[in-house]
Design an enzyme around this catalytic site. Structure first.
Site, PDB file in Angstrom:
ATOM      1  N   TYR A  67       0.830  -1.196   0.000  1.00 29.71           N
ATOM      2  CA  TYR A  67       0.000   0.000   0.000  1.00 29.71           C
ATOM      3  C   TYR A  67       0.874   1.260   0.000  1.00 29.71           C
ATOM      4  CZ  TYR A  67      -3.555   3.357   1.521  1.00 29.71           C
ATOM      5  OH  TYR A  67      -4.402   4.435   1.621  1.00 29.71           O
ATOM      6  N   SER A 101     -12.524   2.977   6.240  1.00 29.58           N
ATOM      7  CA  SER A 101     -12.994   2.167   5.123  1.00 29.58           C
ATOM      8  C   SER A 101     -13.713   0.943   5.667  1.00 29.58           C
ATOM      9  CB  SER A 101     -11.808   1.689   4.277  1.00 29.58           C
ATOM     10  OG  SER A 101     -11.040   2.761   3.829  1.00 29.58           O
ATOM     11  N   LYS A 117       1.303   4.151  -2.953  1.00 23.08           N
ATOM     12  CA  LYS A 117       0.983   5.550  -2.657  1.00 23.08           C
ATOM     13  C   LYS A 117       2.195   6.458  -2.864  1.00 23.08           C
ATOM     14  CE  LYS A 117      -3.340   4.982  -1.699  1.00 23.08           C
ATOM     15  NZ  LYS A 117      -4.377   5.660  -2.472  1.00 23.08           N
TER      16      LYS A 117
END
Length: 152
Positions: free
Chosen positions: A101, A136, A105
């Site tokens: 992740y 989320s 990013k």
């Protein structure tokens, strides 16, 4: 203009060009493009498959840049537009158990930082927003089902 729902799986790079064409055909232009889709997974580097690393990179890096590149020529020809990347603080710093992740990013921040400089001459604004935490939803995975462990 009447709203139109256009479905897009941002991790499916092959369909993005067609979706962009559909949007431009329907509306003629895009004034503001907000890239706000993301995927993440939590796990130690050695426990995350390369296949999942690639899926995260497709959704968080290749998806937004593919969509941006598809819309960009229209903005350049009109010499106006705004492009926004809603990213993550992990695009600036990494934390344990989020390597794929954070890497995706970081890559997105680098791309959009370069794009910002390149688009200045066309009066196209490029912004990157890096919030600290976004709540989320998460699905609990069935044993052996890594795809269900993805945060969307």
């Amino acid at each position: 203009y009447a709203p139109k729902l256009i479905l897009l799986d941002i991790s499916d790079i092959n369909c993005i060009q067609d979706v962009a064409k559909e949007i431009l055909h329907c509306y003629g232009c895009v004034d503001i493009l907000i890239n706000n889709a993301s995927m993440k997974v939590k796990g130690a580097v050695q426990s995350i498959s390369l296949e999942l690393d690639k899926k995260i990179m497709d959704a968080n890096y290749f998806g937004p840049i593919t969509l941006t590149k598809a819309i960009l020529p229209n903005m350049i020809s009109r010499r106006t537009g705004q492009i926004v990347l809603v990213n993550s603080i992990q695009g600036k710093i990494g934390i344990p158990f989020r390597a794929a992740y954070a890497a995706s990013k970081h890559a997105a921040v680098g791309f959009f930082d370069c794009l910002r400089a390149e688009m200045e001459e066309f009066d196209i604004s490029v912004s990157t927003v890096n919030p600290t935490f976004i709540c989320s939803y998460h699905r609990q995975p069935a044993p052996g089902n890594w795809e269900a462990s993805i945060w969307k």
